[in-house]
Structures are given as C-alpha cells and as structure tokens.
Write a protein that holds these residues in place. Structure first.
Motif, PDB file in Angstrom:
ATOM      1  N   ALA A  94       0.832  -1.203   0.000  1.00 46.64           N
ATOM      2  CA  ALA A  94       0.000   0.000   0.000  1.00 46.64           C
ATOM      3  C   ALA A  94       0.870   1.258   0.000  1.00 46.64           C
ATOM      4  O   ALA A  94       0.623   2.217  -0.749  1.00 46.64           O
ATOM      5  CB  ALA A  94      -0.928  -0.010   1.209  1.00 46.64           C
ATOM      6  N   GLY A  95       1.919   1.272   0.823  1.00 53.77           N
ATOM      7  CA  GLY A  95       2.803   2.427   0.857  1.00 53.77           C
ATOM      8  C   GLY A  95       3.499   2.666  -0.467  1.00 53.77           C
ATOM      9  O   GLY A  95       3.644   3.815  -0.908  1.00 53.77           O
ATOM     10  N   ALA A  96       3.934   1.584  -1.114  1.00 51.11           N
ATOM     11  CA  ALA A  96       4.622   1.723  -2.399  1.00 51.11           C
ATOM     12  C   ALA A  96       3.694   2.296  -3.461  1.00 51.11           C
ATOM     13  O   ALA A  96       4.109   3.109  -4.296  1.00 51.11           O
ATOM     14  CB  ALA A  96       5.160   0.360  -2.847  1.00 51.11           C
ATOM     15  N   THR A 100       3.467   6.529  -5.501  1.00 46.37           N
ATOM     16  CA  THR A 100       3.412   6.894  -6.918  1.00 46.37           C
ATOM     17  C   THR A 100       2.364   7.968  -7.196  1.00 46.37           C
ATOM     18  O   THR A 100       2.253   8.450  -8.321  1.00 46.37           O
ATOM     19  CB  THR A 100       3.084   5.663  -7.785  1.00 46.37           C
ATOM     20  OG1 THR A 100       1.738   5.227  -7.522  1.00 46.37           O
ATOM     21  CG2 THR A 100       4.063   4.526  -7.516  1.00 46.37           C
ATOM     22  N   ALA A 101       1.573   8.329  -6.181  1.00 41.88           N
ATOM     23  CA  ALA A 101       0.516   9.332  -6.361  1.00 41.88           C
ATOM     24  C   ALA A 101       1.109  10.740  -6.336  1.00 41.88           C
ATOM     25  O   ALA A 101       2.321  10.935  -6.148  1.00 41.88           O
ATOM     26  CB  ALA A 101      -0.538   9.175  -5.264  1.00 41.88           C
ATOM     27  N   ASP A 102       0.266  11.706  -6.518  1.00 46.21           N
ATOM     28  CA  ASP A 102       0.656  13.108  -6.475  1.00 46.21           C
ATOM     29  C   ASP A 102       0.940  13.490  -5.025  1.00 46.21           C
ATOM     30  O   ASP A 102       0.024  13.689  -4.230  1.00 46.21           O
ATOM     31  CB  ASP A 102      -0.465  13.976  -7.053  1.00 46.21           C
ATOM     32  CG  ASP A 102      -0.121  15.455  -7.048  1.00 46.21           C
ATOM     33  OD1 ASP A 102       0.998  15.811  -6.626  1.00 46.21           O
ATOM     34  OD2 ASP A 102      -0.982  16.255  -7.468  1.00 46.21           O
ATOM     35  N   THR A 103       2.236  13.586  -4.692  1.00 47.57           N
ATOM     36  CA  THR A 103       2.588  13.823  -3.290  1.00 47.57           C
ATOM     37  C   THR A 103       2.486  15.288  -2.889  1.00 47.57           C
ATOM     38  O   THR A 103       2.824  15.655  -1.756  1.00 47.57           O
ATOM     39  CB  THR A 103       4.017  13.308  -3.008  1.00 47.57           C
ATOM     40  OG1 THR A 103       4.922  13.917  -3.934  1.00 47.57           O
ATOM     41  CG2 THR A 103       4.084  11.807  -3.119  1.00 47.57           C
ATOM     42  N   GLY A 107      -3.669  15.134   1.379  1.00 48.13           N
ATOM     43  CA  GLY A 107      -4.143  13.808   1.761  1.00 48.13           C
ATOM     44  C   GLY A 107      -3.111  12.730   1.501  1.00 48.13           C
ATOM     45  O   GLY A 107      -2.929  11.813   2.320  1.00 48.13           O
ATOM     46  N   THR A 108      -2.435  12.829   0.372  1.00 46.17           N
ATOM     47  CA  THR A 108      -1.399  11.849   0.053  1.00 46.17           C
ATOM     48  C   THR A 108      -0.254  11.948   1.041  1.00 46.17           C
ATOM     49  O   THR A 108       0.262  10.937   1.530  1.00 46.17           O
ATOM     50  CB  THR A 108      -0.876  12.084  -1.380  1.00 46.17           C
ATOM     51  OG1 THR A 108      -1.969  12.052  -2.290  1.00 46.17           O
ATOM     52  CG2 THR A 108       0.133  11.023  -1.760  1.00 46.17           C
ATOM     53  N   PRO A 209      -4.962  11.316  -6.382  1.00 46.93           N
ATOM     54  CA  PRO A 209      -4.720  11.412  -7.825  1.00 46.93           C
ATOM     55  C   PRO A 209      -3.284  11.022  -8.179  1.00 46.93           C
ATOM     56  O   PRO A 209      -2.362  11.192  -7.386  1.00 46.93           O
ATOM     57  CB  PRO A 209      -4.985  12.891  -8.129  1.00 46.93           C
ATOM     58  CG  PRO A 209      -4.770  13.593  -6.833  1.00 46.93           C
ATOM     59  CD  PRO A 209      -5.193  12.635  -5.767  1.00 46.93           C
ATOM     60  N   GLY A 210      -3.133  10.511  -9.389  1.00 50.68           N
ATOM     61  CA  GLY A 210      -1.803  10.196  -9.899  1.00 50.68           C
ATOM     62  C   GLY A 210      -1.460   8.726  -9.918  1.00 50.68           C
ATOM     63  O   GLY A 210      -0.446   8.325 -10.494  1.00 50.68           O
ATOM     64  N   ILE A 211      -2.278   7.892  -9.290  1.00 50.74           N
ATOM     65  CA  ILE A 211      -2.000   6.455  -9.270  1.00 50.74           C
ATOM     66  C   ILE A 211      -2.506   5.829 -10.566  1.00 50.74           C
ATOM     67  O   ILE A 211      -3.615   6.108 -11.021  1.00 50.74           O
ATOM     68  CB  ILE A 211      -2.662   5.780  -8.048  1.00 50.74           C
ATOM     69  CG1 ILE A 211      -2.043   6.300  -6.747  1.00 50.74           C
ATOM     70  CG2 ILE A 211      -2.517   4.249  -8.123  1.00 50.74           C
ATOM     71  CD1 ILE A 211      -2.705   5.767  -5.494  1.00 50.74           C
TER      72      ILE A 211
END
Length: 739
Positions: A94-96, A100-103, A107-108, A209-211
C-alpha cells in the motif's frame, strides 16, 4: 538466491532476517493464530516500525528511509523466508502504491506519513471487488464491497481503486474506522496473516490522484513475488539440510539420485522465482509495457508456481512434512494464499501471451562508463564495417558470422571477435567492457559479428594450457575463421560418463598413436583440427590417465562417417582412429592432465548452450497465436508460460552479469540456465506440435513445428543431458553427498 543484488541490499536482507528470527519465531506464531486471524497486530510491530523496515522505500520527507522498491523487496523476501506473521506485506504494498501518487496533495502526504509512523494499510485494486465512487455532500463517498484481501482486517488505512458512474477508475484513501466502513474478518488459509472483506456505505474518502492501475498491480505482484522467493528459498535450504542427515538403508537419503535430482530442480525453480521477482521490481522503473511484462512473468513463475514448489519440498520430507507439527504446512498455506491474491495465474499467462507484446528489455545501461574504451571500440568497428568478407568460413560455411576476409581479420586483430580472451587474442575485457562491446555491435546491425562456433569452447583451453607453439599456430587463424574445429570427446561407451572413455593413446618415438572411436561429433566432416581426449595411462584412475590432444583431421587413419539424425540431417559424425599418429607437440599440457582441460572446455560449452535462450525460441508459437486470434486462449496461455520461463532465465543472466560488474565471481546461473533452457526448448516444441493440429502430419519442411521438434534433441542433449547437469547442481552447488 535472495532477491537482493547489491551489497547494501544483502545487508538489508540480513537485517530483516535477524529481526524475523528474534521477533517472529514459528513457536510464537503458532500461539497467536486466533489473534492474527482477528486482525490484531503482532507484539513486535512497534519494534519493526522503530527500525523503519516497513518504510525503507518511502521518501524521507514523510518519515521513510528514502530507499527503493528493490529495497522493500529485500525486506519482504527475508520476511517471507522467516514466515514473519502480520500485516507487513500488505502495508509495504500500500505504501509503495501511494508513493506513486501526487505527493503535493495534503491527503497523500498525510497518508504516507501515517504509514511511515506505523499505521497498517492494505491495497484494494479495482478488480478486487465492486467499489463505486460518487460525490457526496462533503466530498467523495465510496459504496460497495470488496475482498477477501490479505491484511484487510488489521489495516488501519485502506488504499482503494473505485469506479465512477462513468466507468473511470479513481483512487482513494479510506480510514478503516470511518463511518460507513465495515471490515469483516474471515478465516484465513494462511494462518500467519489476516484476511478480511470490506463493505462501504457512502463512506467518506480522500482522493489520491496520480496512481495508475497497471502500475499499482505491477507493484503488488512484484512485492508478492519477493515474498514467494523467500518461501521458495526456505524450502530449498530446509530440504537440503534434511536430505543430508536423514538416513535410510544405512546411508543419507541425499545420496539417492532421485532425491538429488528433485532437490536440484527445487533449487532451479527457486532461483528462477527469485530472478523473476527481482525483474518485476526492476520493471517498475521502466515503461508501463515493460513493467507489465515483468510483473506477468513473476506472477506465472514465482507466485503461480509456488504452491507446487512447496508440495515438491513436502514430498522430499516424506510423511513428516505433512504433519501439523512440521513448519512446512504453514509455508504451504501462505503459498496458496499468495497465489490466490493475484487472481488466476492463467489470466496472467494469457496476458503475457499476446503475440504483439515486445520482448523483455534486459538492456544494461553503461553510457557513462569508460568513454575512452568505448570510443576505441567504436572506431575499430567503424573501420571494419568499411571492409567486406570474401569467402565462407571453415567452421560453418553456410552462416555469415563464420565468413572470412578483410573484415573478420580486422575484427580479430582488434581483439573484437572474442574480447574476453587475454591480449593479444582478445582485449581481456572486463564484464563492463564486454557489455560496451555488445552495445557498439548492436548499434551497427549491418556489421556481422563473427563467431568461433565450436572453437569458442576449445580455443580458451589451448590459450590457457597449451604451449607457446600451439598458441602461435592456432590462435590467430582460428580467430580469423581460417581453421575449423571439432570436439572429439564422446564415445559409444562413454557419453555422459566421459571419464570412462576407451580411446587409447600409446606413446611412441616423437608422439602418440591413437586407436579408438568417437561419436556425436559436430562438424567433423569439415573440420581442419579436433580436440581429442584419449587414455594415455590405462593403469591410472579413470579421471587421471587422460590426455588432451590437438589432431590434424587430415592425418592418415582418420575416417569420418556422417550420422543421419531423425530430422534427416547429417549434423553429427562418427570418427574412427586407426593407428593415427599425433606428434608430441600436439599434446596440450601433461599426458595425464587432459581431464582438467576437458572440464574447462565443457564449462565453456555449457555456458554457450545455456545462452541459446537469447535466441528467439517462441517464433512458431507466436505465429500460431497470431493465426488463432485472441479468442484462442489456450495458445496464448502456452505462449505466455513460455515467455515467463524465457524472461526468468534472461533475468537470471542479467543478475549474474550485474554481479560480475560489481566484482563478484560467477554464480550458479550457467548451470540453472542450461537446465532451464533445455526444459524450455522441450516445452516450446511440444506446444507447437499440439497447436499445429492436423498440419503436423505434413512433413518435408512444410511444417516448421515438426522440423523444430525433430531438431530438439540436439539442443537438449548437447553439452550434457539434463540429468548430468542436475547431478552437478545437487553435489557441487547444494553439497549433497555423493553416492
């Protein structure tokens, strides 16, 4: 083999292994089955978080260790070997994926910081259930159900892929304690890890977003494969230890050849599982298509095949391995659970069997390494490219890579025919330099790279053990393709048991007289010279009294008789020696040192034959898959399974190369690759025949599948049968006692 490749990764693996021994322990785990199933975190979880082992791959700015996905795979590999209970694997996955999302999103960032701080997590892909995303009064809400999923009952934070009403996939962070969220613990197959199902009823969720869905799936498969590799390695280590001490009929059962071969195959499958797991993690840094190919290969090779691998281990333990008290059933149940977690392995094989997918990219980038050396190689290749070869080569006249003339001479004189040989015949090229040379040749597809063929196995022995006069006489002409060679080793009564050869070399004035017969000799009908093994001392032990001779094939008394194989071709020969005189100067080394020279020659041969996997072995299956179309899932499944095996062997070779680049010695890759390639060739030819159907009744070269099948034994038996290679792996690599 561990998934780790670098020295730092090996240290990380050892650290996690030590933690698992100290804090896991199967006795302790057995006492906590009910608590684990209910989703309780193990007592060691704070200590694990304290060491940061669950977050080695998360960015430092969020509290992680700033490592890579490969570092996380090393942790998971060691945890799998130690059967560490609890939610480590789901949390790392889950962390990995969240990383990859918009950091830049709050929330991310909060989610990553929470995981790094020790909050447990689990990933739910869109295919893991039917979760729908819709707009609520306060933001996004999730409804629907998903699971069962590993680690869901113990997860404090969920990462969920959900579908909108328009069919779009969006990703969300979902607090497991939020209103509208119900997680129901299930009875797990894997007694060391919880399983749960999820029900959502307008549960509030934070967008991520971004995943990318395919990337998320590939990450999950890569890390699951790493745990599978650890389990496979545990099976090998414990089976080998058991075979060494368990006695029956007054001797260790590890001396029984049947068990030696099974243990060797267990080791081979374990090595290929680790290689494919490493490749899947490596693929995350490549294009989306390449990541998909690598992940699918790991799903088939490392994960899908794991339950059967554990059962193979169980059968070698015998009935004791089937008892509740033995730890093996715990590994078996985890293997079953991991395989179930990725979905039907047949789906992965069919996806990989798309005939329009590109091949796996195993390129090793060395663009900034040794620029001066690269420039010199490029200049030499460009100069050779301006020349042309004029005549067929002596080794294999029908192929362009054996032709001779100014171009090949220029390449030979530049040391670029076999660059790893010592100067002046080669460049004494390091592994990195060899890769640079490969890259420069690849940039010039119009320039045919020369091959030594059989001489590639023989010449290194002559250069290493031969006299100055032998090196002077044979090295340059062989490099230039002006001399053709054959290898005169096998005999009718001494095939795999080569040391049992009976061809005699009797000492006479000025040389030796040879009497005997050789068989299965490739190229003898056109060879100028042959490397011959003959018994020089009939009283010595069979491995001791053997000489290694260089024989002029035009010498009186030599008779070559072609052998026509089942394919109708005459690739092999019988060679008869009737009072053949070989002068003293054609003996390589001492009269009884031939066995060690033969081993060196055969090692070169086995490496060369194992490298056949670099060639396109799937062409006929690919053509059949294209003709059958996407609707014929059976052909695509077969093609995908072949590709998974091919890619695992390729990944093993790349790992071995990278290890040598780092200064490590060669590992068991060549032995594993030889057996893996032989099994692959058999599988490909068998599948091609099956899917050719009635067309296989038509011969005469009109049906490629038939022709490939009839040529298959030459590749499978050449360089030593599978059984001989299994003997070598069992005794020399695994250390099982000899009979």
């Amino acid at each position: 083999m561990v998934v780790a490749l670098t020295d730092e990764q090996v240290q990380l693996t050892d650290t996690m292994a030590g933690f698992a021994r100290r804090h896991g322990g199967l006795e302790l785990t057995r006492s906590q089955f009910d608590a684990i199933a209910a989703g309780h975190r193990p007592d060691f979880w704070p200590a694990l978080v304290n060491q940061g082992l669950h977050a080695v791959h998360l960015p430092e700015e969020f509290g992680g260790q700033g490592g890579t996905l490969a570092d996380a795979a090393c942790v998971i590999d060691a945890a799998g070997y130690g059967l560490l209970p609890g939610p480590l694997l789901p949390t790392v996955i889950a962390g990995a994926v969240v990383a990859t999302a918009d950091t830049d999103r709050p929330g991310t960032r909060a989610l990553l910081a929470g995981i790094a701080d020790g909050r447990t997590a689990a990933l739910l892909l869109p295919g893991d259930g039917e979760i729908r995303a819709g707009a609520g009064a306060q933001g996004w809400e999730l409804s629907g159900s998903a699971g069962p999923q590993l680690g869901l009952s113990s997860a404090q934070q969920l990462v969920v892929g959900a579908k909108t009403a328009a069919g779009e996939t969006l990703w969300f962070a979902l607090d497991a304690s939020a209103p509208g969220v119900t997680v129901q613990a299930q009875s797990p197959t894997d007694l060391t890890r919880d399983v749960g199902t999820l029900e959502c009823d307008r549960a509030p969720a934070e967008p991520l977003p971004g995943i990318d869905e395919r990337t998320a799936r590939g990450i999950a498969v890569g890390l699951i494969a790493a745990e599978a590799a650890g389990i496979a390695r545990w099976c090998v280590d414990n089976v080998v230890a058991y075979l060494k001490v368990r006695e029956q009929f007054g001797r260790p059962i590890g001396t029984f050849q049947a068990l030696q071969h099974k243990a060797a195959m267990l080791f081979i499958n374990s090595e290929l599982a680790a290689a494919s797991a490493w490749d899947a993690v490596r693929g995350a840094g490549q294009s989306a298509v390449q990541h998909h190919i690598a992940a699918a290969g790991a799903a088939v090779t490392a994960i899908g095949g794991l339950p059967e691998l554990v059962v193979d281990a169980l059968t070698m333990f015998g009935a004791i391995g089937y008892t509740w008290e033995h730890d093996l059933h715990l590994y078996w149940k985890r293997a079953i659970s991991l395989a179930a977690a990725i979905g039907p392995v047949t789906d992965w094989a069919r996806a990989l069997g798309d005939p329009d997918l590109p091949g796996r990219d195993f390129t090793i980038e060395l663009t900034a390494v040794e620029p001066d050396f690269r420039a010199g190689v490029a200049a030499a290749l460009d100069a050779a490219a301006a020349l042309r070869n004029e005549r067929p080569g002596r080794q294999n006249p029908e192929y362009a890579e054996y032709w001779t003339g100014p171009q090949r001479t220029a390449l030979a004189d530049a040391g670029l025919v076999v660059p790893y040989l010592p100067a002046p015949w080669g460049l004494d090229a390091s592994p990195a330099q060899q890769l640079i040379i490969d890259e420069e040749y690849d940039k010039r597809p119009h320039l045919v790279r020369p091959s030594l063929g059989i001489a590639q196995w023989i010449l290194p022995t002559v250069l290493t053990a031969g006299s100055d006069a032998q090196r002077e006489r044979f090295a340059v002409p062989t490099m230039r393709g002006e001399i053709g060679w054959c290898q005169l080793f096998s005999e009718p009564g001494a095939g795999s048991d080569l040391a049992a050869l009976s061809t005699r070399a009797t000492k006479v004035d000025g040389g030796w007289v040879i009497q005997g017969q050789k068989v299965w000799t490739s190229s003898a009908q056109r060879a100028d010279w042959g490397a011959l093994l003959a018994r020089t001392d009939p009283e010595a032990k069979k491995h001791k009294g053997i000489g290694y001779f260089l024989v002029d094939m035009s010498t009186p008394g030599i008779r070559v008789r072609p052998l026509r194989t089942a394919s109708g071709d005459e690739h092999f020969n019988e060679v008869f020696f009737d009072d053949v005189f070989v002068p003293d100067e054609m003996l390589v080394g001492e009269p009884t040192a031939g066995w060690s020279h033969a081993l060196a020659t055969m090692a070169n041969e086995r490496v060369a034959i194992g490298a056949y996997v670099k060639l396109d072995k799937e062409s006929e299956l690919r053509a059949l898959a294209r003709r059958a179309g996407a609707a014929d899932v059976t052909v695509r499944r077969a093609l995908g399974e072949v590709r998974a095996a091919t890619n695992a062997i390729g990944a093993l070779a790349v790992r071995d190369t990278l290890g040598r680049l780092a200064g490590h010695g060669p590992g068991p890759a060549s032995s594993v690759g030889k057996v893996g390639t032989a099994l692959l060739v058999r599988r490909v030819t068998a599948d091609a025949l099956v899917f050719s159907g009635r067309a296989a009744m038509v011969g005469g070269g009109e049906q490629p599948a038939v022709g490939q099948s009839l040529m298959m034994p030459a590749e499978v038996i050449g360089g030593g049968t599978i059984e001989i290679q299994l003997n070598i792996i069992a005794t020399m690599i695994l250390g099982l006692p000899r009979n």
